[in-house]
Design a protein around this motif. Structure first.
Motif, PDB file in Angstrom:
ATOM      1  N   ALA A   1      39.324  11.254  44.719  1.00 25.20           N
ATOM      2  CA  ALA A   1      39.133  12.687  44.934  1.00 25.20           C
ATOM      3  C   ALA A   1      38.662  12.966  46.358  1.00 25.20           C
ATOM      4  CB  ALA A   1      38.140  13.251  43.922  1.00 25.20           C
ATOM      5  N   ALA A   2      37.734  12.168  46.869  1.00 30.33           N
ATOM      6  CA  ALA A   2      37.248  12.349  48.242  1.00 30.33           C
ATOM      7  C   ALA A   2      38.381  12.155  49.242  1.00 30.33           C
ATOM      8  CB  ALA A   2      36.106  11.381  48.527  1.00 30.33           C
ATOM      9  N   PHE A   3      39.206  11.142  49.015  1.00 33.07           N
ATOM     10  CA  PHE A   3      40.349  10.884  49.889  1.00 33.07           C
ATOM     11  C   PHE A   3      41.321  12.066  49.868  1.00 33.07           C
ATOM     12  CE2 PHE A   3      44.783   9.424  50.101  1.00 33.07           C
ATOM     13  CZ  PHE A   3      44.826   9.006  51.418  1.00 33.07           C
ATOM     14  N   LEU A   4      41.625  12.574  48.687  1.00 32.62           N
ATOM     15  CA  LEU A   4      42.567  13.689  48.570  1.00 32.62           C
ATOM     16  C   LEU A   4      42.041  14.953  49.244  1.00 32.62           C
ATOM     17  CD1 LEU A   4      43.718  13.112  44.895  1.00 32.62           C
ATOM     18  CD2 LEU A   4      44.994  12.621  46.993  1.00 32.62           C
ATOM     19  N   ILE A   5      40.750  15.206  49.118  1.00 33.58           N
ATOM     20  CA  ILE A   5      40.143  16.360  49.784  1.00 33.58           C
ATOM     21  C   ILE A   5      40.221  16.188  51.297  1.00 33.58           C
ATOM     22  CG2 ILE A   5      37.970  17.579  50.212  1.00 33.58           C
ATOM     23  CD1 ILE A   5      37.313  17.024  47.209  1.00 33.58           C
ATOM     24  N   GLU A   6      39.907  14.988  51.773  1.00 30.04           N
ATOM     25  CA  GLU A   6      39.970  14.721  53.209  1.00 30.04           C
ATOM     26  C   GLU A   6      41.381  14.946  53.744  1.00 30.04           C
ATOM     27  OE1 GLU A   6      39.059  11.150  56.429  1.00 30.04           O
ATOM     28  OE2 GLU A   6      38.553  10.853  54.327  1.00 30.04           O
ATOM     29  N   VAL A   7      42.382  14.430  53.047  1.00 26.92           N
ATOM     30  CA  VAL A   7      43.777  14.599  53.473  1.00 26.92           C
ATOM     31  C   VAL A   7      44.149  16.084  53.498  1.00 26.92           C
ATOM     32  CG1 VAL A   7      46.176  14.190  52.786  1.00 26.92           C
ATOM     33  CG2 VAL A   7      44.526  12.315  52.762  1.00 26.92           C
ATOM     34  N   ALA A   8      43.754  16.820  52.483  1.00 27.60           N
ATOM     35  CA  ALA A   8      44.088  18.246  52.407  1.00 27.60           C
ATOM     36  C   ALA A   8      43.420  19.033  53.532  1.00 27.60           C
ATOM     37  CB  ALA A   8      43.678  18.810  51.050  1.00 27.60           C
ATOM     38  N   VAL A   9      42.166  18.733  53.831  1.00 32.69           N
ATOM     39  CA  VAL A   9      41.463  19.446  54.897  1.00 32.69           C
ATOM     40  C   VAL A   9      42.076  19.125  56.256  1.00 32.69           C
ATOM     41  CG1 VAL A   9      39.254  19.614  56.123  1.00 32.69           C
ATOM     42  CG2 VAL A   9      39.296  19.727  53.632  1.00 32.69           C
ATOM     43  N   LEU A  10      42.348  17.851  56.511  1.00 31.59           N
ATOM     44  CA  LEU A  10      42.960  17.473  57.786  1.00 31.59           C
ATOM     45  C   LEU A  10      44.327  18.127  57.964  1.00 31.59           C
ATOM     46  CD1 LEU A  10      41.949  13.709  57.967  1.00 31.59           C
ATOM     47  CD2 LEU A  10      40.962  15.620  59.256  1.00 31.59           C
ATOM     48  N   GLU A  11      45.108  18.187  56.900  1.00 33.73           N
ATOM     49  CA  GLU A  11      46.420  18.832  56.960  1.00 33.73           C
ATOM     50  C   GLU A  11      46.271  20.332  57.213  1.00 33.73           C
ATOM     51  OE1 GLU A  11      50.535  19.272  57.002  1.00 33.73           O
ATOM     52  OE2 GLU A  11      49.312  17.467  57.155  1.00 33.73           O
TER      53      GLU A  11
END
Length: 63
Positions: free
Chosen positions: A35-45
């Protein structure tokens, strides 16, 4: 720059939780890490595409 992790509490629908659980299990990692990884990817995108405006520099207080 020192990177410090922060914690948040997120409420998600049951079907998303179950899918996240399956995905994490398939990858052999904890749900929270995925979940942390997915949030990070979404924010960076979102930053990359301009959906999140760049941070404004804080004025230097006399230094």
């Amino acid at each position: 720059m020192l990177v410090v992790s922060k914690r948040i509490h997120v409420t998600i629908p049951d079907y998303i939780y179950e899918t996240l659980e399956q995905w994490a299990d398939n990858q052999g990692r904890p749900r929270a890490s995925l979940a942390a990884f997915l949030i990070e990817v979404a924010v960076l995108e979102a930053q990359k595409t301009g959906q999140i405006p760049p941070k404004r520099e804080k004025p230097d207080k006399g230094r």
